[in-house]
Write a protein that holds these residues in place. Structure first.
Motif, PDB file in Angstrom:
ATOM      1  N   LEU A  21       1.231  -1.303  -0.228  1.00 36.62           N
ATOM      2  CA  LEU A  21      -0.013  -0.199  -0.129  1.00 36.62           C
ATOM      3  C   LEU A  21       1.106   1.394  -0.176  1.00 36.62           C
ATOM      4  O   LEU A  21       1.023   2.335  -1.218  1.00 36.62           O
ATOM      5  CB  LEU A  21      -0.691  -0.257   1.583  1.00 36.62           C
ATOM      6  N   ARG A  22       1.898   1.265   0.375  1.00 40.64           N
ATOM      7  CA  ARG A  22       2.769   2.198   1.267  1.00 40.64           C
ATOM      8  C   ARG A  22       3.498   2.680  -0.419  1.00 40.64           C
ATOM      9  O   ARG A  22       3.843   3.295  -1.118  1.00 40.64           O
ATOM     10  CB  ARG A  22       3.735   2.327   2.170  1.00 40.64           C
ATOM     11  N   THR A  23       3.350   1.721  -0.939  1.00 38.36           N
ATOM     12  CA  THR A  23       5.045   1.776  -2.457  1.00 38.36           C
ATOM     13  C   THR A  23       3.915   2.295  -3.823  1.00 38.36           C
ATOM     14  O   THR A  23       4.392   3.305  -4.294  1.00 38.36           O
ATOM     15  CB  THR A  23       5.058   0.211  -2.342  1.00 38.36           C
ATOM     16  N   VAL A  24       2.437   2.097  -3.276  1.00 39.86           N
ATOM     17  CA  VAL A  24       1.762   2.288  -4.503  1.00 39.86           C
ATOM     18  C   VAL A  24       1.367   3.597  -4.045  1.00 39.86           C
ATOM     19  O   VAL A  24       1.037   4.631  -5.337  1.00 39.86           O
ATOM     20  CB  VAL A  24       0.175   1.450  -4.792  1.00 39.86           C
ATOM     21  N   ALA A  25       1.333   4.066  -2.888  1.00 41.41           N
ATOM     22  CA  ALA A  25       0.842   5.236  -2.390  1.00 41.41           C
ATOM     23  C   ALA A  25       2.098   6.695  -3.245  1.00 41.41           C
ATOM     24  O   ALA A  25       1.820   7.435  -3.478  1.00 41.41           O
ATOM     25  CB  ALA A  25       0.142   5.123  -1.348  1.00 41.41           C
ATOM     26  N   HIS A  26       2.735   5.565  -2.768  1.00 40.93           N
ATOM     27  CA  HIS A  26       3.958   6.752  -3.066  1.00 40.93           C
ATOM     28  C   HIS A  26       3.672   7.000  -4.800  1.00 40.93           C
ATOM     29  O   HIS A  26       4.438   8.079  -5.031  1.00 40.93           O
ATOM     30  CB  HIS A  26       5.317   5.658  -2.568  1.00 40.93           C
ATOM     31  N   SER A  27       3.980   5.779  -5.256  1.00 34.45           N
ATOM     32  CA  SER A  27       3.964   5.782  -7.021  1.00 34.45           C
ATOM     33  C   SER A  27       2.835   7.250  -6.762  1.00 34.45           C
ATOM     34  O   SER A  27       2.991   8.074  -8.342  1.00 34.45           O
ATOM     35  CB  SER A  27       3.646   4.694  -7.419  1.00 34.45           C
ATOM     36  N   ILE A  28       1.527   6.617  -6.999  1.00 31.09           N
ATOM     37  CA  ILE A  28       0.744   7.432  -7.024  1.00 31.09           C
ATOM     38  C   ILE A  28       0.600   8.674  -7.131  1.00 31.09           C
ATOM     39  O   ILE A  28       0.007  10.065  -7.653  1.00 31.09           O
ATOM     40  CB  ILE A  28      -0.713   7.047  -6.966  1.00 31.09           C
ATOM     41  N   LYS A  29       1.682   9.033  -6.237  1.00 32.69           N
ATOM     42  CA  LYS A  29       1.337  10.707  -4.720  1.00 32.69           C
ATOM     43  C   LYS A  29       2.154  11.617  -6.112  1.00 32.69           C
ATOM     44  O   LYS A  29       1.712  12.549  -6.633  1.00 32.69           O
ATOM     45  CB  LYS A  29       1.925  10.102  -3.980  1.00 32.69           C
ATOM     46  N   SER A  30       3.258  11.248  -6.903  1.00 32.98           N
ATOM     47  CA  SER A  30       3.786  11.645  -8.050  1.00 32.98           C
ATOM     48  C   SER A  30       3.228  11.676  -9.385  1.00 32.98           C
ATOM     49  O   SER A  30       3.355  13.181  -9.874  1.00 32.98           O
ATOM     50  CB  SER A  30       5.016  10.632  -8.385  1.00 32.98           C
ATOM     51  N   THR A  31       1.973  11.018 -10.184  1.00 34.13           N
ATOM     52  CA  THR A  31       1.696  11.352 -11.407  1.00 34.13           C
ATOM     53  C   THR A  31       0.317  12.543 -10.809  1.00 34.13           C
ATOM     54  O   THR A  31       0.681  13.286 -11.557  1.00 34.13           O
ATOM     55  CB  THR A  31       1.049   9.931 -11.275  1.00 34.13           C
ATOM     56  N   PHE A  32      -0.140  11.532  -9.156  1.00 31.25           N
ATOM     57  CA  PHE A  32      -0.744  13.523  -9.011  1.00 31.25           C
ATOM     58  C   PHE A  32      -0.138  14.552  -8.917  1.00 31.25           C
ATOM     59  O   PHE A  32      -0.335  15.735  -9.474  1.00 31.25           O
ATOM     60  CB  PHE A  32      -1.961  12.750  -8.207  1.00 31.25           C
ATOM     61  N   GLY A  33       1.279  14.643  -8.182  1.00 26.65           N
ATOM     62  CA  GLY A  33       1.196  15.991  -8.790  1.00 26.65           C
ATOM     63  C   GLY A  33       2.269  16.434  -9.997  1.00 26.65           C
ATOM     64  O   GLY A  33       1.818  17.214 -10.231  1.00 26.65           O
TER      65      GLY A  33
END
Length: 84
Positions: A21-33
């Motif tokens: 969950l932490r890994t996916v949240a980190h990845s998607i955070k960049s995309t949203f940025g």
């Protein structure tokens, strides 16, 4: 692929796979940025920071729901911009 990542957020939350969950949240955070969806970026950061570090999982679930709903709205806006 944001829809796939949102599905993973939900699945990893349900399965209590906090590292995933932490890994996916980190990845998607960049995309949203990159997309300028700051609210979703902030919720992703919250999920990343809280995964496995809290006993209040309701806030994580609410953040995932927020991301899901707001992604659908952002996707519609992006599609409108691309088609006009």
């Amino acid at each position: 692929n944001i829809p796939k990542q949102i599905k993973q957020l939900n699945q990893f939350f349900s399965d209590e796979k906090w590292d995933d969950l932490r890994t996916v949240a980190h990845s998607i955070k960049s995309t949203f940025g990159y997309l300028g969806t700051e609210d979703c970026k902030e919720k992703s950061l919250f999920i990343e920071n809280q995964s496995g570090n809290t006993t209040d999982y309701d806030d994580i679930k609410k953040s995932i729901e927020f991301i899901s709903l707001n992604w659908e709205n952002a996707k519609l806006e992006i599609e409108n911009i691309l088609h006009n």
